[in-house]
Scaffold this motif. Structure first.
Motif, mmCIF file in Angstrom:
data_model
loop_
_atom_site.group_PDB
_atom_site.id
_atom_site.type_symbol
_atom_site.label_atom_id
_atom_site.label_comp_id
_atom_site.label_asym_id
_atom_site.label_seq_id
_atom_site.Cartn_x
_atom_site.Cartn_y
_atom_site.Cartn_z
ATOM 1 N N PHE A 105 4.159 10.066 3.338
ATOM 2 C CA PHE A 105 3.506 8.985 4.041
ATOM 3 C C PHE A 105 3.609 7.584 3.330
ATOM 4 N N GLY A 106 3.502 7.670 2.136
ATOM 5 C CA GLY A 106 3.731 6.411 1.243
ATOM 6 C C GLY A 106 4.977 5.821 1.657
ATOM 7 N N LEU A 107 6.018 6.661 1.743
ATOM 8 C CA LEU A 107 7.389 6.214 2.029
ATOM 9 C C LEU A 107 7.432 5.756 3.634
ATOM 10 N N GLN B 70 -2.830 13.951 -7.104
ATOM 11 C CA GLN B 70 -2.241 12.529 -6.688
ATOM 12 C C GLN B 70 -3.541 11.580 -6.355
ATOM 13 N N TRP C 119 2.472 9.184 -6.013
ATOM 14 C CA TRP C 119 2.982 10.489 -5.983
ATOM 15 C C TRP C 119 4.209 10.887 -6.724
ATOM 16 N N VAL C 120 5.056 10.074 -6.834
ATOM 17 C CA VAL C 120 6.218 10.125 -7.748
ATOM 18 C C VAL C 120 5.839 10.632 -9.076
ATOM 19 N N GLY D 137 3.702 11.611 -0.816
ATOM 20 C CA GLY D 137 5.011 10.687 -1.011
ATOM 21 C C GLY D 137 5.599 10.504 0.246
ATOM 22 N N ILE E 117 0.719 -1.014 0.125
ATOM 23 C CA ILE E 117 -0.066 0.040 0.108
ATOM 24 C C ILE E 117 0.985 1.389 -0.022
ATOM 25 N N GLY E 118 1.913 1.256 0.678
ATOM 26 C CA GLY E 118 2.905 2.307 1.013
ATOM 27 C C GLY E 118 3.457 2.608 -0.514
ATOM 28 N N LEU E 119 3.690 1.570 -1.209
ATOM 29 C CA LEU E 119 4.417 1.711 -2.370
ATOM 30 C C LEU E 119 3.388 2.141 -3.295
ATOM 31 N N PHE E 120 2.299 1.599 -3.317
ATOM 32 C CA PHE E 120 1.087 2.321 -4.196
ATOM 33 C C PHE E 120 1.017 3.746 -4.136
ATOM 34 N N GLN E 121 0.959 4.001 -2.971
ATOM 35 C CA GLN E 121 0.882 5.797 -2.592
ATOM 36 C C GLN E 121 2.234 6.389 -3.235
ATOM 37 N N LEU E 122 3.136 5.790 -2.878
ATOM 38 C CA LEU E 122 4.559 6.515 -3.154
ATOM 39 C C LEU E 122 4.556 6.609 -4.515
#
Lengths: 241, 308, 392
Positions: C332-334, B117, B107-108, C330, B99-104
């Motif tokens: 929070f994702g990280l 986003q 965003w990238v 970003g 999930i974190g990677l999804f969000q990250l």
């Protein structure tokens, strides 16, 4: 005996799972061309011993194979060095066909498709039942057939040392006998070295060159099959006859 | 008849993209037992990379191959550097990490290429015109039984078809494929025949992300524009496809993907009042719930999907 | 390393610490609506809203070991229940809270049951899809007469007019007033009450015998099955409760006046936000979501205008100035990825570690209840889909 070359040699082999130590310093030897049987009851650490040698669990102490330390080798490197384990129970790839199981067994070989196909044909002749079912999924085979498949698969890599983890487990006595006959035959005819752990002493003793007794992670006795059968106390305690 | 044919082709072309992403989901699930929630976002990132290559003047065909290479690297590195160490802790941790990677990743994409986003349904997102792999002008269509079928759609179906055949050839007739199937069937035994399971898993994640990259590019072509929500809905449909086909069956993923594409387009087309554009995604929801209720292992999955 | 101080649980020092903390909390809660700026009150209200949602999500994790990506839908069900009741039938907003609770409970239990019967990632998948479907469902032309379609509903909250009561206390009203002059504190207090209710439900359940047996079920489903517990039903009920609680802060957003299906917290963004708040604060710990919500809202607001490079503090400028969007998402994702490596129990767990270095709390004798059962002994929340299928 001493003239034989030592194939496998463990010194103070210790292993376990997480905080639990199961094997407390095991010293065993397998010479070329021998069938060495490790006898032990449930929970003695037989499977752990197999896993420690084949490198699927972390271990300490030393393991030498053909004079070279394989202590730090990963499982796949150990397989390539020539030690292959037949896992306990149904260690086959249930979703793969029998033929694909055998092909997977030859995964580490680099001598071409022809040689591999020849070997498959050879093991089919040793285990005709496997040929009949070559296109079936391994998961659909009976327990005995799966055990044969597991052994044939292990042999597909042309190992120098075969590790067998309780091949008799869950099998009818007749099938077990057949299986041990095959192993004995392979040993005589192909010169295959075998390290076999068993609970079922009677059958295993027949084909064994030497026997170790394993009890709660420690080797408590060793010798030839005849020596151990001759020792009354050991015979009563461990062999039950 | 014309309408039916058009919907059929539309459904199949969208469905083939779902099939690609679903294949990625299944490949990873078979190997590691994890559902990679970042699957769609990995594909979106690669799609943007392809777009960037296009902006730099690289021909689209080459750009796609380069994009797939980027995708492969992204997937492989993710497995080795993040998922493998974390999966020793707990499945929960893996879930949170994807999930974190999804969000990250989302965003990238936004940070580099602009746009709102997170997976909204595209509302307010900056839309990027995307170069198409196939001729895609208003005049580029063929007429079959009176229906005007876009060359673009046929191209997509053909391309995905070829790729799927190639993938199955890899699965069934190569060393890597054999190793992947062995690892999926029994990880411990795979080690015992000398397969480097770590490398196989790395390759699985890489492969999944690479075909996802192609799926993203193709889907961007059908949609003619790219926004940050593009692959999110595709991921939902692809998950539905994987559930329908059986989570551990690659063949099921393909059949499931095509079915979902067809069902969804037919439903939206023939029942515009009931389904329409709004409730297309409701179809995916109902399919997942229905499969779980009546056949938890899906159409082709093995029954290893256990009951609690 | 030996801690510097030791405190006996239940002893006088422990009570003194508690009293000081409680007093500080009450002071902050009173200070914000009376002396804080309007924007601070807004921020605090939003943080409380997130807190409520994340607390409900956390209950699900704590008791079933499973995670929902569809709590935005329950949040939205709360919002729309309130909005519909108020606009169509003229209910008073506060009276819609129990209805929102009930509706979300039923939907949650129904949706989760098929997924909970099966091992694996299915609950996450089903709920994720639910989260995606919900806003689309609201826009569905067939029910536009009820939900107002994609335009949403307006006037869904309190009617402020001159005749409302003011609830003054000696001419002073820290809770705002209903005549429409000073309404922000009013929402703030509703948010406080909602969070308090949710917190007390969670705390009560966690520390009760029922809760303990639920945790036992989570940790050993075979044993529970042997005991004859209907696992799926129990989990379904917990899921329903979690969904129902999440509807309450959702109702609050509707009480502020308007609801549209594209409101961020009603879409999957909401689900992911709740998850982030929970994990950053500390999944599986009672105080985690509370800390997480404050941190989340703080960082989001601080970095909201970082799209323009000159708004970024000069020290951080080189790291963020390239980004075309605010960095919060970003960050929070990280941090989800990083936290799983370094602090699986989030900031709350981290805080406990740090405090543990300095102060040792000696627990009461066995049989007392000072431990938090939601945090398993190994420090990592377990999750039900245990083994990868490949290893079976």
């Amino acid at each position: 005996m001493t003239s034989q070359t030592t194939l496998l040699n463990t010194r103070f082999l210790t292993a376990g799972y997480g905080p639990v130590t199961v094997l407390h310093g095991i010293d065993i030897e397998v010479n070329e061309g021998e069938i060495v049987v490790v006898l032990g009851a449930n929970g003695a650490g037989k499977t752990t011993l197999m896993r420690a040698i084949s490198g699927t669990i972390p271990r300490t102490g030393n393991i030498e194979f053909e004079g070279r330390s394989i202590k730090k080798d990963s499982t796949d490197a150990i397989v390539r060095a020539g030690i292959v384990q037949v896992p306990q129970g149904r260690g086959t790839f249930p979703e793969l066909s029998v033929a694909d199981n055998l092909l997977a067994g030859a995964y580490v070989r680099r001598d071409g498709a022809k040689a591999v196909a020849d070997d498959i044909a050879k093991w089919y002749s040793v285990f005709p039942r496997l040929q009949e079912r070559s296109t079936q999924r391994a998961g659909s085979l009976s327990g005995g057939e799966q055990q044969m498949l597991a052994i044939a698969r292990a042999l597909m890599s042309r190992p120098k040392l075969l590790l067998c983890d309780e091949p008799s487990m869950g099998l009818a006595p007749l099938i077990t006998r057949e299986l041990f006959n095959v192993i004995g035959q392979l040993n005589k005819e192909e010169g295959l070295s075998v390290l076999l752990v068993e609970q079922n002493a009677n059958l295993a003793m027949h084909i064994a060159s030497r026997v170790y007794l394993l009890e709660t992670g420690v080797i408590v006795a060793s010798g030839s099959a005849a020596e151990l059968s001759a020792d009354d106390s050991i015979r009563k305690a461990y062999l039950g006859f | 008849m014309e309408l039916f044919l058009q919907r059929l082709v539309d459904g199949l072309s969208e469905g083939s993209v779902y099939a690609l992403i679903a294949l990625g989901i299944v490949i990873i699930y078979r190997g590691t037992g994890h559902l990679n929630f970042a699957q769609g976002e990995m594909a979106l990132f690669s799609t943007f990379v392809v777009y960037q290559f296009g902006e730099w003047g690289i021909p689209i065909g080459i750009a796609v191959i380069m994009g797939m290479a980027v995708g492969f690297t992204l997937g492989a590195v993710t497995e080795v550097a993040i998922v493998r160490p974390i999966s020793k802790k707990s499945p929960f941790a893996v879930f949170i990490v994807t999930i974190g990677l999804f969000q990250l990743l989302n965003w990238v994409d936004g940070a580099i290429w602009g746009g709102q986003q997170l997976p909204n349904t595209g509302v307010g997102s900056k839309q990027v015109r995307f170069p198409s792999l196939f001729p895609n002008n208003p005049t580029d269509f063929v007429t079959i039984f009176g229906a005007n079928i876009k060359i673009q759609s046929l191209g997509v179906i053909a391309l995905v078809g070829v790729l799927t055949v190639a993938l199955f050839a890899i699965f069934n007739h190569t060393r890597l494929g054999l190793a992947m199937r062995a690892v999926a069937a029994n990880g411990e035994s795979a080690k015992l025949v000398g397969i480097r399971t770590g490398r196989v898993l790395m390759a699985s994640w890489g492969l999944a992300a690479a075909i996802g990259a192609l799926g993203g590019v193709v889907f961007a072509g059908i949609s003619t524009n790219v926004n940050l929500g593009l692959m999110f809905t595709v991921f939902i449909y692809a998950s539905a496809a994987a559930t329908l086909g059986g989570f551990d069956s690659p063949g099921g993923a393909v059949v499931g993907g095509l079915s979902i594409g067809l069902i969804q387009n037919m439903a939206a087309g023939y029942a515009p009042k009931w389904v329409g554009q709004e409730m297309k995604v409701g179809v995916a929801f109902l399919v997942i719930l229905g499969v779980l209720l009546f056949r938890p292992s899906g159409l082709f999955g093995t029954s290893r999907v256990e009951r609690v | 390393m030996k801690p510097l101080f030791t405190i006996k649980a239940g002893g006088p020092t422990s009570w003194a610490v508690r009293v000081v903390c409680a007093a500080a909390l009450v002071y902050v809660l009173l200070w914000i609506p009376t002396s804080g700026s309007n924007s601070l009150i807004d921020t605090a209200t939003t943080a409380l809203t997130l807190m409520g949602a994340a607390l409900s999500l956390n209950l699900l994790l704590g008791f079933t070991g499973q995670i929902s990506l569809g709590h935005s839908a329950f949040f939205g069900i709360g919002a729309y229940t309130t909005a519909v009741c108020v606009t169509r039938w003229g209910w008073s907003p506060l009276k819609t809270l129990p209805i929102a609770f009930a509706v979300a409970f039923v939907v949650g239990a129904l949706v989760s049951l098929p997924a909970l019967r099966i091992k694996g990632v299915y609950l996450a998948l089903v709920t994720l899809t639910l989260g995606v479907v919900f806003p689309q469902f609201i826009k569905w032309p067939k029910i536009e007469w009820l939900t107002g379609g994609s335009r949403g509903l307006t006037d869904t909250g309190f009617k402020f007019d001159k005749n409302n009561r003011t609830f003054e206390l000696f001419g002073w009203n820290p809770w705002g007033n209903l005549r429409g002059e000073n309404v922000k504190p009013f929402y703030f207090w509703i948010a406080v009450v909602i969070v308090l209710i949710i917190y007390l439900i969670c705390r009560g359940l966690v520390k009760s015998r029922v809760g303990r047996s639920l945790v036992a079920i989570r940790d050993n489903s075979t044993a529970a099955a042997v005991m004859g517990v209907n696992l799926a039903l129990t989990k379904g009920l917990v899921f329903g409760l979690s969904a129902a609680m999440c509807a309450l802060p959702g109702s609050l957003t509707a009480m502020k006046g308007t609801v549209t299906p594209d409101t961020a917290l009603l879409t999957v963004i909401g689900s992911i936000t709740f998850l982030i708040v929970m994990v950053v604060g500390g999944a599986g710990t009672l105080w985690g979501p509370i800390i997480g919500a404050i941190v989340y809202q703080f960082i989001t607001e601080k970095t909201g205008d970082w799209v323009e490079p000159d708004k970024i503090p000069s020290l951080l400028r080189p790291f963020f100035s390239w980004s075309k969007t605010p960095p919060a998402a970003g960050i929070f994702g990280l941090s989800l990825v990083v936290l799983m490596f370094v602090a699986p129990l989030g900031l709350a767990g981290f805080w406990k570690q740090v405090v543990g270095r300095v102060v040792a709390v000696v627990p009461k004798p066995a049989g007392s209840t000072t431990l938090e059962p939601t945090a398993p002994s190994d420090g990592i929340p377990t999750w039900q889909p245990e083994e990868p299928l490949a290893e079976q």
